[in-house]
Design a protein around this motif. Structure first.
Motif, mmCIF file in Angstrom:
data_model
loop_
_atom_site.group_PDB
_atom_site.id
_atom_site.type_symbol
_atom_site.label_atom_id
_atom_site.label_comp_id
_atom_site.label_asym_id
_atom_site.label_seq_id
_atom_site.Cartn_x
_atom_site.Cartn_y
_atom_site.Cartn_z
ATOM 1 N N THR A 3 81.707 -34.626 10.062
ATOM 2 C CA THR A 3 81.306 -34.595 8.648
ATOM 3 C C THR A 3 79.809 -34.388 8.532
ATOM 4 O OG1 THR A 3 83.149 -36.054 8.052
ATOM 5 C CG2 THR A 3 81.331 -35.866 6.466
ATOM 6 N N GLU A 4 79.045 -35.118 9.347
ATOM 7 C CA GLU A 4 77.591 -34.961 9.336
ATOM 8 C C GLU A 4 77.198 -33.531 9.688
ATOM 9 O OE1 GLU A 4 73.717 -37.252 11.206
ATOM 10 O OE2 GLU A 4 75.380 -36.772 12.545
ATOM 11 N N VAL A 5 77.831 -32.965 10.713
ATOM 12 C CA VAL A 5 77.523 -31.598 11.131
ATOM 13 C C VAL A 5 77.780 -30.617 9.985
ATOM 14 C CG1 VAL A 5 78.254 -29.706 12.626
ATOM 15 C CG2 VAL A 5 77.839 -31.963 13.595
ATOM 16 N N ALA A 6 78.889 -30.799 9.285
ATOM 17 C CA ALA A 6 79.218 -29.903 8.172
ATOM 18 C C ALA A 6 78.196 -30.020 7.046
ATOM 19 C CB ALA A 6 80.618 -30.216 7.648
ATOM 20 N N LEU A 7 77.731 -31.222 6.777
ATOM 21 C CA LEU A 7 76.810 -31.426 5.654
ATOM 22 C C LEU A 7 75.371 -31.044 6.003
ATOM 23 C CD1 LEU A 7 78.127 -34.775 4.110
ATOM 24 C CD2 LEU A 7 78.752 -32.407 3.563
ATOM 25 N N LYS A 8 75.043 -31.010 7.308
ATOM 26 C CA LYS A 8 73.676 -30.648 7.715
ATOM 27 C C LYS A 8 73.300 -29.225 7.312
ATOM 28 C CE LYS A 8 73.761 -31.719 12.122
ATOM 29 N NZ LYS A 8 73.331 -32.029 13.518
ATOM 30 N N ASP A 9 74.281 -28.409 7.044
ATOM 31 C CA ASP A 9 73.987 -27.050 6.581
ATOM 32 C C ASP A 9 73.468 -27.039 5.141
ATOM 33 O OD1 ASP A 9 74.733 -25.886 8.959
ATOM 34 O OD2 ASP A 9 76.804 -25.535 8.330
ATOM 35 N N HIS A 10 73.604 -28.187 4.461
ATOM 36 C CA HIS A 10 73.287 -28.228 3.029
ATOM 37 C C HIS A 10 72.264 -29.306 2.655
ATOM 38 C CE1 HIS A 10 76.772 -25.591 2.597
ATOM 39 N NE2 HIS A 10 77.395 -26.420 3.421
ATOM 40 N N VAL A 11 71.948 -30.182 3.605
ATOM 41 C CA VAL A 11 70.971 -31.244 3.362
ATOM 42 C C VAL A 11 70.332 -31.612 4.701
ATOM 43 C CG1 VAL A 11 72.651 -33.124 3.664
ATOM 44 C CG2 VAL A 11 70.643 -33.488 2.196
#
Length: 263
Positions: free
Chosen positions: A152-160
């Motif tokens: 989940t963190e990896v997926a969100l790192k693209d946006h924040v």
């Protein structure tokens, strides 16, 4: 009063302001109570946090041998998406990895210098936010294992962001942001495996730190090179001691150093 011991990250209490304690083997110091006083620091040796030997610290408080051998320093610690205990697959010690990885984990948003996404065990809330110097934080996903939190963190790192700007954090160069709005903005990017664990209706947690003076141009103290330092303590934020002359000392980054500390 002179204390002696090996540095480990300061223990904390979620009070207003945050309470900090520096714990040695035979002593502990309530660091809030010494704000405003002169602190003398002297580096006198090393003690690996795993084997306890007087060996040069390599990373995270461990000597080089322990860093590459012990399960507590596995790559999945810093990169939760590499966790494999849920697959019954060992990295270094499956019993240890199951104990740590197969427990509830939180994906959160925190604001210390900017909005960032992070992962922590549920049992480490709000300690993790305190250690990062976040003045506000919000849980956005609670999952049953570390792997789901990691992807989940990896997926969100693209946006924040996923990093804290330590200088801005210590300068208190921050702005209040609506983390609930950020949570809702990021919701569509949560992986399918974690969507059912989204936290819908919670509110931000606010944190206040015991600081009387923030540095304009913080300069980091390297005790390995300088060996000794003396200065007036004016605050604590994250795991940093802040001194009147704008020197800052990151306790967490210096775990494993044996020091004398005079107050």
């Amino acid at each position: 009063m002179v204390y002696q011991g090996v540095l480990t990250k300061m223990q904390t209490e979620f009070l207003d302001p945050i309470a900090y304690y520096l714990v040695f083997e035979n002593d502990f110091i309530n660091m809030n109570q010494v704000i405003g006083q002169t602190i003398d620091l002297k580096h006198i040796g090393y003690q690996c946090l795993s084997c306890d030997l007087n060996k040069i610290i390599y990373r995270q408080g461990f000597c080089k041998d322990c860093f590459f051998d012990k399960p507590v320093a596995g790559d999945w610690i810093m990169r939760p998406e590499l966790s494999t205990a849920h697959l019954d697959k060992e990295d270094r010690d499956l019993d240890y990895e199951k104990k740590v990885q197969l427990q509830p984990h939180i994906v959160y948003l925190a604001n210390s210098s900017n909005v960032k996404v992070g992962v922590t065990r549920k049992s480490q809330v709000p300690t993790r936010w305190i250690d990062q110097g976040a003045h506000e934080a919000l849980e956005i996903v609670e999952v049953p294992n570390r792997y789901l939190a990691g992807i989940t963190e990896v997926a969100l790192k693209d946006h924040v962001a996923d990093k804290t700007n330590w200088r801005k954090m210590l300068q208190n160069d921050i702005e209040d942001l609506d983390l609930v709005e950020w949570r809702n903005r990021l919701k569509p990017f949560i992986p399918d495996e974690a969507k059912d664990y989204f936290i819908e209706n919670n509110t931000e947690t606010e944190l206040h730190f015991p600081v009387s003076q923030y540095p304009e141009k913080p300069k980091s103290l390297n005790l390995k090179k300088q060996e000794s330092y003396s200065g007036k303590l004016v605050g604590i934020k994250g795991q940093y001691l802040i001194f009147e002359d704008q020197t800052v000392f990151n306790i967490r980054a210096n775990e494993g150093l044996v020091v004398e500390l005079g107050v």
